[in-house]
Design a protein around this motif. Sequence first.
Motif, short mmCIF file in Angstrom:
data_model
loop_
_atom_site.label_atom_id
_atom_site.label_comp_id
_atom_site.label_asym_id
_atom_site.label_seq_id
_atom_site.Cartn_x
_atom_site.Cartn_y
_atom_site.Cartn_z
N PHE A 97 51.11 126.43 79.72
CA PHE A 97 51.90 125.61 80.63
C PHE A 97 52.21 126.26 81.99
N THR A 98 52.13 127.77 82.08
CA THR A 98 52.22 128.48 83.00
C THR A 98 50.89 128.09 84.05
N ALA A 99 49.99 128.03 83.69
CA ALA A 99 48.62 127.86 84.29
C ALA A 99 48.66 126.54 84.89
N THR A 136 51.51 124.79 85.41
CA THR A 136 52.42 124.53 86.33
C THR A 136 51.89 125.16 87.85
N GLU A 137 51.39 126.31 87.80
CA GLU A 137 51.07 127.06 89.15
C GLU A 137 49.90 126.43 89.77
N ASN A 138 48.73 126.07 88.97
CA ASN A 138 47.50 125.47 89.55
C ASN A 138 47.37 124.01 89.53
N VAL A 139 48.40 123.40 89.04
CA VAL A 139 48.19 121.68 89.30
C VAL A 139 49.64 121.24 89.74
N TYR A 140 50.78 121.41 89.19
CA TYR A 140 52.09 120.75 89.69
C TYR A 140 52.51 121.45 91.15
N ILE A 165 35.97 118.62 75.58
CA ILE A 165 36.31 119.24 76.88
C ILE A 165 37.54 119.88 76.76
N ASP A 166 38.14 120.99 77.34
CA ASP A 166 39.16 121.64 77.00
C ASP A 166 39.87 121.50 78.63
N TYR A 167 40.48 120.60 78.62
CA TYR A 167 41.17 120.40 80.03
C TYR A 167 42.16 121.68 80.37
N LEU A 168 43.03 122.10 79.30
CA LEU A 168 43.87 122.98 79.46
C LEU A 168 43.26 124.44 79.75
N GLY A 169 42.17 124.59 79.08
CA GLY A 169 41.42 125.87 78.98
C GLY A 169 40.83 126.00 80.55
N LEU A 170 40.59 125.02 80.99
CA LEU A 170 39.64 124.88 82.51
C LEU A 170 40.83 125.46 83.33
N ILE A 171 42.05 124.81 83.12
CA ILE A 171 43.16 125.19 84.06
C ILE A 171 43.52 126.71 83.96
N ASP A 172 43.54 127.00 82.69
CA ASP A 172 44.00 128.66 82.37
C ASP A 172 42.81 129.41 82.94
N THR A 173 41.65 129.08 82.56
CA THR A 173 40.56 130.31 83.56
C THR A 173 40.83 130.06 84.99
#
Length: 460
Positions: free
Chosen positions: A295-297, A299-303, A421-429
């Motif tokens: 969720f932090t990933a 929030t910071e990289n998308v929202y 496809i792991d969308y949240l995993g991509l954001i986390d990376t």
Amino acid sequence: MGQEDQTRLERAQAIGLFRYMLIREAADPTLSRRQRGALVRELAAIPHTDPDGRSVRITRWTLDRWIHDWRVGGFDALVPSPRQSRPRTPPEVMELAASLKKENPSRSAAQIRRIIGAKLGWAPDERTIQRMIVREGLTALQAPLAPAVFGRFEADGPNELWTGHALHGPMVQGRKTYLFAFLDDHSRAVMGHRWGFAEDTVRLAAALRPAMAARGVPRYIYVDNGSAFVDSWLLRACAKLGVKLVHSTPGRPQGRGKIERFFRTVNSEFVVEIASGDGEPGRRIDSLLEMNRLFTAWTENVYHRRVHSETGAAPLARWMGDRPLAVPSPSDLAEAFRWSEHRTVSKTALVSPHGNRYQVDPQLVGQRVELVFDPFDLSFLRVRLQGQDMGTALPFQVSRHSHPKARPETPGEEPRTTTGIDYLGLIDTAHTAGLADKVNYAALGEPAPPAVDLTDPSGE
């Protein structure tokens, strides 16, 4: 001291919090004398609900005195002596007044006062009787009020107003999750957040405390009347840090529209990507640690980087602005978020909170003292008497190491592998790759090279 003394002490603390919440805005040192006078006159002109649920009016002189006391002695100066906080009117007299009103609803408070005076030789003040009539619901029926009209409101700058709320989330490890979040009203940036397994004060503190450490202290925090938001620890924390805590009017959720809109975005973009069960599409979350990290990933990289449809700017960029941050010191923050309870020192100089026993100064025998502690560590307690520090309570017999309300999150089951496809995993990376460029919010007042702040406000 018995149960009556304990009740008096708790009532005194509640009165102190009531006074603080009433005068906090008018006590702002940045106000001019003319502005402060206008605010005090407004407060004196309207009724307020005291800790007993009564509708009371406070004179300008009293408000000015409370402001002076707060400036000189802080919050503790607003707490009256427990003996002074005892109700002055005998309950049997108020019961007689209520009976007279029920007997004849047309009787006014002035008439009831005259009858009681004729019967007993004295009577309470007319306004005391009127407050009792309102409190007991004995007033005459009134015509319904016209529907309120709400205009659009936006805070003038960052950290002027934070709105806090809780979202009921998906199942993780077979248990329901809850998200506590605080949104800056001016920028729509997320100040702090925390996913947890309970909608309680501990999870709320886990979101709010790191937010204040990283983002600074707001002037106002606007919340609803949920049990976590009306807990005494939150009132104490806000009072210690100089934050005015505002609760929404029951049945009027209009003021929480911005954070409700943010929660809809969370559901449609983040929660939708989490698998709800076996065979369901999306990423399977196997721990709260992973949930908060993802969720932090997001929030910071998308929202935070996307332009907001109402403000026309990215939330984080608009929040950073040009204003210096009022970041509390670690010691002030730790003091504000400690819990406190009151206990009477036994004849053997022991206090016994929650089954534990602690040795205190023998001079405190028979005194009602305040114990200040970290709810997750009951091995260290500070002792205070009427606001004065009296040293440390030494552990004598400790069987419980955390407060009963401080329930830690339980470990979960072993992770399961997933495909697709792991969308949240991509954001986390992407979030992990950008952590090298993080910036310290506390240093924003000094010149610094351009960078994106990826500090985790949840404290994970």
